[in-house]
Design a protein around this motif. Sequence first.
Motif, PDB file in Angstrom:
ATOM      1  N   HIS A  31       3.602  17.905   3.399  1.00 31.74           N
ATOM      2  CA  HIS A  31       4.201  16.716   2.800  1.00 31.74           C
ATOM      3  C   HIS A  31       4.225  16.825   1.284  1.00 31.74           C
ATOM      4  N   GLU A  32       5.307  16.294   0.704  1.00 29.30           N
ATOM      5  CA  GLU A  32       5.449  16.312  -0.747  1.00 29.30           C
ATOM      6  C   GLU A  32       4.519  15.320  -1.428  1.00 29.30           C
ATOM      7  N   ASN A  33       4.368  14.151  -0.801  1.00 29.94           N
ATOM      8  CA  ASN A  33       3.724  13.020  -1.464  1.00 29.94           C
ATOM      9  C   ASN A  33       2.344  12.732  -0.892  1.00 29.94           C
ATOM     10  N   MET A  34       1.415  12.456  -1.787  1.00 28.26           N
ATOM     11  CA  MET A  34       0.069  12.080  -1.363  1.00 28.26           C
ATOM     12  C   MET A  34      -0.399  10.897  -2.191  1.00 28.26           C
ATOM     13  N   PHE A  35      -1.263  10.094  -1.579  1.00 31.10           N
ATOM     14  CA  PHE A  35      -1.651   8.802  -2.152  1.00 31.10           C
ATOM     15  C   PHE A  35      -3.157   8.592  -1.987  1.00 31.10           C
ATOM     16  N   TRP A  36      -3.749   7.888  -2.923  1.00 33.93           N
ATOM     17  CA  TRP A  36      -5.104   7.374  -2.774  1.00 33.93           C
ATOM     18  C   TRP A  36      -5.074   5.851  -2.912  1.00 33.93           C
ATOM     19  N   TYR A  37      -5.669   5.183  -1.910  1.00 33.64           N
ATOM     20  CA  TYR A  37      -5.805   3.729  -1.904  1.00 33.64           C
ATOM     21  C   TYR A  37      -7.289   3.377  -1.806  1.00 33.64           C
ATOM     22  N   ARG A  38      -7.604   2.173  -2.274  1.00 32.69           N
ATOM     23  CA  ARG A  38      -8.887   1.609  -1.900  1.00 32.69           C
ATOM     24  C   ARG A  38      -8.648   0.336  -1.105  1.00 32.69           C
ATOM     25  N   GLN A  39      -9.522   0.134  -0.120  1.00 32.96           N
ATOM     26  CA  GLN A  39      -9.397  -0.993   0.800  1.00 32.96           C
ATOM     27  C   GLN A  39     -10.614  -1.887   0.658  1.00 32.96           C
ATOM     28  N   ASP A  40     -10.372  -3.132   0.293  1.00 33.94           N
ATOM     29  CA  ASP A  40     -11.451  -4.103   0.134  1.00 33.94           C
ATOM     30  C   ASP A  40     -11.153  -5.351   0.946  1.00 33.94           C
ATOM     31  N   PRO A  41     -12.169  -5.947   1.535  1.00 35.47           N
ATOM     32  CA  PRO A  41     -11.949  -7.152   2.359  1.00 35.47           C
ATOM     33  C   PRO A  41     -11.217  -8.240   1.585  1.00 35.47           C
ATOM     34  N   GLY A  42     -10.192  -8.805   2.197  1.00 35.88           N
ATOM     35  CA  GLY A  42      -9.442  -9.887   1.570  1.00 35.88           C
ATOM     36  C   GLY A  42      -8.405  -9.424   0.555  1.00 35.88           C
ATOM     37  N   LEU A  43      -8.409  -8.141   0.230  1.00 32.71           N
ATOM     38  CA  LEU A  43      -7.468  -7.621  -0.776  1.00 32.71           C
ATOM     39  C   LEU A  43      -6.497  -6.612  -0.188  1.00 32.71           C
ATOM     40  N   GLY A  44      -6.709  -6.204   1.031  1.00 35.39           N
ATOM     41  CA  GLY A  44      -5.836  -5.202   1.626  1.00 35.39           C
ATOM     42  C   GLY A  44      -6.009  -3.846   0.963  1.00 35.39           C
ATOM     43  N   LEU A  45      -4.931  -3.089   0.901  1.00 30.18           N
ATOM     44  CA  LEU A  45      -4.944  -1.772   0.274  1.00 30.18           C
ATOM     45  C   LEU A  45      -4.303  -1.857  -1.102  1.00 30.18           C
ATOM     46  N   ARG A  46      -4.925  -1.201  -2.050  1.00 29.71           N
ATOM     47  CA  ARG A  46      -4.366  -1.142  -3.401  1.00 29.71           C
ATOM     48  C   ARG A  46      -4.246   0.306  -3.818  1.00 29.71           C
ATOM     49  N   LEU A  47      -3.099   0.646  -4.411  1.00 27.49           N
ATOM     50  CA  LEU A  47      -2.805   2.024  -4.770  1.00 27.49           C
ATOM     51  C   LEU A  47      -3.519   2.405  -6.065  1.00 27.49           C
TER      52      LEU A  47
ATOM     53  N   ALA B 208       3.191  -5.162   5.359  1.00 26.60           N
ATOM     54  CA  ALA B 208       3.436  -4.470   4.104  1.00 26.60           C
ATOM     55  C   ALA B 208       4.920  -4.462   3.790  1.00 26.60           C
ATOM     56  N   LEU B 209       5.230  -4.309   2.512  1.00 22.91           N
ATOM     57  CA  LEU B 209       6.629  -4.199   2.107  1.00 22.91           C
ATOM     58  C   LEU B 209       6.810  -3.066   1.112  1.00 22.91           C
ATOM     59  N   HIS B 210       8.034  -2.581   1.075  1.00 22.54           N
ATOM     60  CA  HIS B 210       8.386  -1.501   0.164  1.00 22.54           C
ATOM     61  C   HIS B 210       9.760  -1.800  -0.415  1.00 22.54           C
ATOM     62  N   THR B 211       9.859  -1.766  -1.753  1.00 22.88           N
ATOM     63  CA  THR B 211      11.136  -2.096  -2.386  1.00 22.88           C
ATOM     64  C   THR B 211      11.781  -0.903  -3.073  1.00 22.88           C
ATOM     65  N   GLY B 212      11.124   0.232  -3.016  1.00 24.09           N
ATOM     66  CA  GLY B 212      11.681   1.417  -3.668  1.00 24.09           C
ATOM     67  C   GLY B 212      10.587   2.195  -4.362  1.00 24.09           C
ATOM     68  N   GLY B 213      10.831   3.434  -4.647  1.00 21.97           N
ATOM     69  CA  GLY B 213       9.833   4.253  -5.318  1.00 21.97           C
ATOM     70  C   GLY B 213       8.694   4.623  -4.384  1.00 21.97           C
ATOM     71  N   PHE B 214       7.512   4.704  -4.944  1.00 22.93           N
ATOM     72  CA  PHE B 214       6.376   5.212  -4.186  1.00 22.93           C
ATOM     73  C   PHE B 214       5.341   4.147  -3.849  1.00 22.93           C
ATOM     74  N   LYS B 215       5.581   2.905  -4.223  1.00 20.90           N
ATOM     75  CA  LYS B 215       4.543   1.889  -4.035  1.00 20.90           C
ATOM     76  C   LYS B 215       4.842   1.002  -2.838  1.00 20.90           C
ATOM     77  N   THR B 216       3.824   0.841  -1.999  1.00 20.39           N
ATOM     78  CA  THR B 216       3.878  -0.083  -0.877  1.00 20.39           C
ATOM     79  C   THR B 216       2.922  -1.228  -1.178  1.00 20.39           C
ATOM     80  N   ILE B 217       3.361  -2.459  -0.937  1.00 18.07           N
ATOM     81  CA  ILE B 217       2.512  -3.632  -1.156  1.00 18.07           C
ATOM     82  C   ILE B 217       1.963  -4.067   0.205  1.00 18.07           C
ATOM     83  N   PHE B 218       0.646  -4.125   0.315  1.00 19.88           N
ATOM     84  CA  PHE B 218      -0.004  -4.484   1.570  1.00 19.88           C
ATOM     85  C   PHE B 218      -0.564  -5.901   1.506  1.00 19.88           C
ATOM     86  N   GLY B 219      -0.523  -6.576   2.644  1.00 20.90           N
ATOM     87  CA  GLY B 219      -1.232  -7.837   2.775  1.00 20.90           C
ATOM     88  C   GLY B 219      -2.720  -7.586   2.932  1.00 20.90           C
TER      89      GLY B 219
END
Lengths: 114, 111
Positions: free
Chosen positions: A29-45, B91-102
């Motif tokens: 895969h070309e793309n790779m991501f790191w997220y953190r997951q916290d209760p009540g906040l979901g995933l954040r990039l 979750a939603l995605h509007t373009g690019g590389f970022k996904t917004i999660f609930g």
Amino acid sequence: DVKVTQSSRYLVKRTGEKVFLECVQDMDHENMFWYRQDPGLGLRLIYFSYDVKMKEKGDIPEGYSVSREKKERFSLILESASTNQTSMYLCASSLGTPGTDTQYFGPGTRLTVL
Amino acid sequence: GNSVTQMEGPVTLSEEAFLTINCTYTATGYPSLFWYVQYPGEGLQLLLKATKADDKGSNKGFEATYRKETTSFHLEKGSVQVSDSAVYFCALHTGGFKTIFGAGTRLFVKA
């Protein structure tokens, strides 16, 4: 099947330590991501990478850095761990952008900073 | 900015009950919408998606319809099983590389 693996399921570190979280994907895969997951906040990039040696900040990059020296491997680095970085960290990969191609996630690393 | 709001959990149901998990979004443009599921001890996996208004995504008995007029993408299943116990993320995605999660909704299904 796409497989995304993370080096540790559980990790306990002390404040101030340098921490490395490793992620490997086996589907070219070309793309790779790191997220953190916290209760009540979901995933954040935190960071993402769209090619080897290329990286971009996500929404919460402060306190983190990343490295992508090989296509299949994406590392998250905490230069000086702090207690507010205690969290679940999820790595993901995708062939195209997330809107067009599925993101595949690893099982996560639960990091505790004491 | 773009955001996703989903109902707070946990949701506790008996086996064979009907499931609805509400999800509403705020976005500029025309986002793609997703539901991801996280089973205990695992990472997220894509459950279903819809890329334009009135599309219905479906998988494993789950369905969600992209409603532009109400900016919603509610997840439904007619008869849940114990094995559906998991955390569900809209979750939603509007373009690019970022996904917004609930924030995620935890579902417990009792036998």
